[in-house]
Design a protein around this motif. Structure first.
Motif, mmCIF file in Angstrom:
data_model
loop_
_atom_site.group_PDB
_atom_site.id
_atom_site.type_symbol
_atom_site.label_atom_id
_atom_site.label_comp_id
_atom_site.label_asym_id
_atom_site.label_seq_id
_atom_site.Cartn_x
_atom_site.Cartn_y
_atom_site.Cartn_z
ATOM 1 N N ASN A 11 0.824 -1.218 0.000
ATOM 2 C CA ASN A 11 0.000 0.000 0.000
ATOM 3 C C ASN A 11 0.850 1.257 0.000
ATOM 4 O O ASN A 11 0.524 2.246 -0.660
ATOM 5 C CB ASN A 11 -0.923 0.007 1.230
ATOM 6 C CG ASN A 11 -1.991 -1.067 1.158
ATOM 7 O OD1 ASN A 11 -2.413 -1.454 0.069
ATOM 8 N ND2 ASN A 11 -2.425 -1.553 2.321
ATOM 9 N N TYR A 70 2.236 1.703 -3.523
ATOM 10 C CA TYR A 70 1.137 1.923 -4.467
ATOM 11 C C TYR A 70 0.551 3.331 -4.333
ATOM 12 O O TYR A 70 0.196 3.977 -5.330
ATOM 13 C CB TYR A 70 0.061 0.868 -4.225
ATOM 14 C CG TYR A 70 -1.073 0.878 -5.222
ATOM 15 C CD1 TYR A 70 -0.901 0.388 -6.518
ATOM 16 C CD2 TYR A 70 -2.333 1.353 -4.857
ATOM 17 C CE1 TYR A 70 -1.945 0.378 -7.439
ATOM 18 C CE2 TYR A 70 -3.389 1.349 -5.761
ATOM 19 C CZ TYR A 70 -3.184 0.867 -7.052
ATOM 20 O OH TYR A 70 -4.227 0.861 -7.951
ATOM 21 N N ASP A 78 -1.387 -2.600 -4.723
ATOM 22 C CA ASP A 78 -1.499 -2.458 -3.275
ATOM 23 C C ASP A 78 -1.583 -3.859 -2.679
ATOM 24 O O ASP A 78 -1.284 -4.849 -3.345
ATOM 25 C CB ASP A 78 -2.712 -1.599 -2.915
ATOM 26 C CG ASP A 78 -4.022 -2.173 -3.451
ATOM 27 O OD1 ASP A 78 -4.026 -3.328 -3.920
ATOM 28 O OD2 ASP A 78 -5.045 -1.458 -3.408
#
Length: 339
Positions: A179, A182, A212
């Motif tokens: 995450n 991303y 993610d």
């Protein structure tokens, strides 16, 4: 062989190389097998400790060390290898190409256990480059019974002890997960490490995908690379037991056969290896690969590049030697890691 005093050996033919060792300067044959001893050679022979000389006498039941070394070389060598010239009763095996060295350890140990002969090699399952020395072989005495060499031949059978598998050219795809990457909160510093290690082999990076921690999205990225015709997929990140790390689940959801999730190697315990449709390797790399100098990835990549299909037992066997000492100056592969 006949033994005679050196002072009385003028005109006789040496049956083995005579070695001179000068510490820090040289270790080489001062006289070669077949040399006819001259008067001026006597002081040199005495200076290297040869107060007596062995003179060859033909015996149909015995083999000279040079002839025996050539036989032992034939037990060792496979394609992609060549011999050095025999020197001091020894022949070395040289790699003719870059590749992965495979060693039949059982045969090697059985032949060495016969006594009066030896084969010493590098560790198997490690990469070698063209021109590297793979092994050396010789008998211990100056002569050996032909019958004993026949015993070694029976042990070796029709397959040589060593194999050198050429590295294959592979099209590679990388899936970078996380995450934090991303979303752009941090820079991806993992992919450059992978690219640097891939550059040691004949690879073409044909796809980079970013995802993610959503396992469905990671799976879709992997499938996209599969459709592009990659030969190897590497997934970075998301490999720990943290609930947010879902890369192993995403790899399983592709339908790939997971060989192992976990390896007895530090750094690299959270490594995953799977195969899609039988022979397309998918590797899940834990975060340690990003920051540690050498890891499980350095042990697995050469074998994958040689086209090996690895099983769990191959990974399980890495425990002894699987602990990297993180030395201040890394000398890998000239160390104990992975051996």
């Amino acid at each position: 062989m006949k033994l005679m005093k050196t002072e009385n050996a003028v005109g006789q033919i040496l049956c083995h190389d005579i070695t001179q060792i000068i510490r820090g300067v040289t270790k080489d044959a001062v006289f070669r097998k077949g040399h006819i001893i001259r008067e001026e050679d006597i002081p040199v022979l005495l200076s290297v400790g040869k107060e007596h000389i062995y003179i060859w006498e033909n015996n149909e039941h015995m083999l000279h060390e040079n002839d025996a070394a050539e036989i032992l070389y034939r037990f060792c060598a496979n394609e992609n290898m060549s011999p050095t010239a025999v020197k001091e009763g020894k022949i070395e095996v040289i790699a003719d190409c870059d590749g992965l060295l495979k060693v039949d350890t059982e045969k090697l140990n059985r032949i060495n256990s016969l006594g009066e002969m030896m084969i010493a090699s590098r560790h198997g399952n490690f990469p070698v480059k063209a021109g590297d020395r793979i092994a050396g072989t010789r008998i211990i005495p100056l002569v050996i019974e032909k019958e004993k060499m026949e015993c070694a031949k029976e042990i070796c059978g029709t397959a040589p002890i060593f194999e050198l598998k050429r590295f294959q050219k592979k099209k590679v795809g990388i899936v970078t997960t996380g995450n934090e990457v991303y979303s752009g909160r941090i820079q991806d510093t993992f992919t450059p490490v992978i690219e640097e290690k891939l550059a040691e082999y004949d690879t073409e990076l044909i796809g980079r995908e970013l995802s993610d921690d959503n396992p469905q999205r990671i799976t879709a990225c992997i499938q996209k690379l599969i459709q592009r015709g990659v030969d190897l997929i590497i997934c970075t990140g998301g490999m720990s037991v943290d609930p947010d790390d879902r890369t192993p689940l995403a790899i399983r959801n592709t339908g790939a056969r997971v060989v192992t999730y976990g390896a007895p190697v530090l750094p690299g315990a959270m490594f995953l290896l799977a195969y899609y449709e039988g022979n397309l390797p998918i590797m899940g790399l834990p975060g340690c690969v990003m920051y540690a100098k050498r890891t499980i990835f350095d042990l697995m990549l050469p074998r994958v590049m040689a086209g090996e299909i690895l099983e769990k037992r191959d990974i399980d066997s890495l425990g002894e030697g699987g602990f990297c000492l993180s030395c201040p100056v890394c000398t890998f592969p000239n160390c104990g890691f992975g051996k």
